[in-house]
Design a protein around this motif. Structure first.
Motif, mmCIF file in Angstrom:
data_model
loop_
_atom_site.group_PDB
_atom_site.id
_atom_site.type_symbol
_atom_site.label_atom_id
_atom_site.label_comp_id
_atom_site.label_asym_id
_atom_site.label_seq_id
_atom_site.Cartn_x
_atom_site.Cartn_y
_atom_site.Cartn_z
ATOM 1 N N UNK A 80 0.872 -1.159 0.000
ATOM 2 C CA UNK A 80 0.000 0.000 0.000
ATOM 3 C C UNK A 80 0.916 1.218 0.000
ATOM 4 N N UNK A 81 1.076 1.865 -1.165
ATOM 5 C CA UNK A 81 2.082 2.911 -1.319
ATOM 6 C C UNK A 81 1.723 4.208 -0.607
ATOM 7 N N UNK A 82 0.492 4.319 -0.106
ATOM 8 C CA UNK A 82 0.095 5.484 0.670
ATOM 9 C C UNK A 82 0.327 5.292 2.160
ATOM 10 N N UNK A 83 0.836 4.135 2.568
ATOM 11 C CA UNK A 83 0.872 3.786 3.985
ATOM 12 C C UNK A 83 2.262 3.448 4.510
ATOM 13 N N UNK A 84 3.324 3.855 3.814
ATOM 14 C CA UNK A 84 4.679 3.589 4.314
ATOM 15 C C UNK A 84 4.870 4.240 5.671
ATOM 16 N N UNK A 85 5.420 3.490 6.619
ATOM 17 C CA UNK A 85 5.747 4.035 7.920
ATOM 18 C C UNK A 85 7.097 4.721 7.918
ATOM 19 N N UNK A 86 7.597 5.039 9.113
ATOM 20 C CA UNK A 86 8.902 5.690 9.224
ATOM 21 C C UNK A 86 10.054 4.707 9.110
ATOM 22 N N UNK A 87 9.785 3.430 9.283
ATOM 23 C CA UNK A 87 10.827 2.427 9.227
ATOM 24 C C UNK A 87 11.654 2.400 10.498
ATOM 25 N N UNK A 88 12.600 1.452 10.550
ATOM 26 C CA UNK A 88 13.508 1.348 11.675
ATOM 27 C C UNK A 88 14.923 1.136 11.141
ATOM 28 N N UNK A 89 15.880 1.883 11.692
ATOM 29 C CA UNK A 89 17.249 1.888 11.190
ATOM 30 C C UNK A 89 18.028 0.684 11.699
ATOM 31 N N UNK A 90 18.689 -0.013 10.776
ATOM 32 C CA UNK A 90 19.614 -1.095 11.105
ATOM 33 C C UNK A 90 20.995 -0.694 10.600
ATOM 34 N N UNK A 91 21.977 -0.669 11.495
ATOM 35 C CA UNK A 91 23.338 -0.317 11.142
ATOM 36 C C UNK A 91 24.263 -1.455 11.548
ATOM 37 N N UNK A 92 25.026 -1.968 10.587
ATOM 38 C CA UNK A 92 25.954 -3.076 10.833
ATOM 39 C C UNK A 92 27.362 -2.573 10.526
ATOM 40 N N UNK A 93 28.184 -2.433 11.557
ATOM 41 C CA UNK A 93 29.540 -1.926 11.381
ATOM 42 C C UNK A 93 30.415 -2.392 12.523
ATOM 43 N N UNK A 94 31.728 -2.367 12.287
ATOM 44 C CA UNK A 94 32.686 -2.758 13.304
ATOM 45 C C UNK A 94 33.299 -1.557 14.003
#
Length: 115
Positions: free
Chosen positions: A101-115
């Motif tokens: 549903x392209x009218x309903x995207x949320x804010x999302x959640x950030x995933x960061x993978x680093x050393x």
């Protein structure tokens, strides 16, 4: 009036794990396939994995064997268990129906993978 609220993101080292959650509302959750998408800086949003209403799943080759999607129809939630994380998994992760549903995207959640 569909809504999606993602949670569970964070910063981890390569090889680590995270579990993301998504609370869905505003539609009959049981009738729809549910998906996780992600968008890295400078790149287009891409489909990561989805689960059909009957429980069968699809995963992109880049995450196959490392990520597992699941759903709880009683709670209208979908989860993403991410193991063996790699730096290239760094992105904002979104949930939505499949097709979205392209009218309903949320804010999302950030995933960061680093050393």
């Amino acid at each position: 009036q569909a809504q999606f609220v993602e949670s569970g993101g964070g910063s981890v080292q390569p090889g680590g794990s995270l579990r993301l959650s998504c609370a869905a509302s505003g539609f009959d959750f049981r009738l729809y396939a549910m998906s996780w998408y992600r968008q890295a800086p400078g790149k287009e949003r891409e489909l990561v994995t989805f689960i059909r209403s009957g429980g069968t799943t699809y995963s992109a080759d880049s995450v196959k064997g490392r990520f597992t999607i699941s759903r709880d129809n009683a709670k209208s939630t979908v989860s993403l268990q991410m193991n063996s994380l790699k730096p290239e998994d760094t992105a904002v992760y979104y949930c939505n129906r499949n097709p979205p549903n392209r009218a309903a995207w949320g804010q999302g959640t950030q995933v960061t993978v680093s050393s």
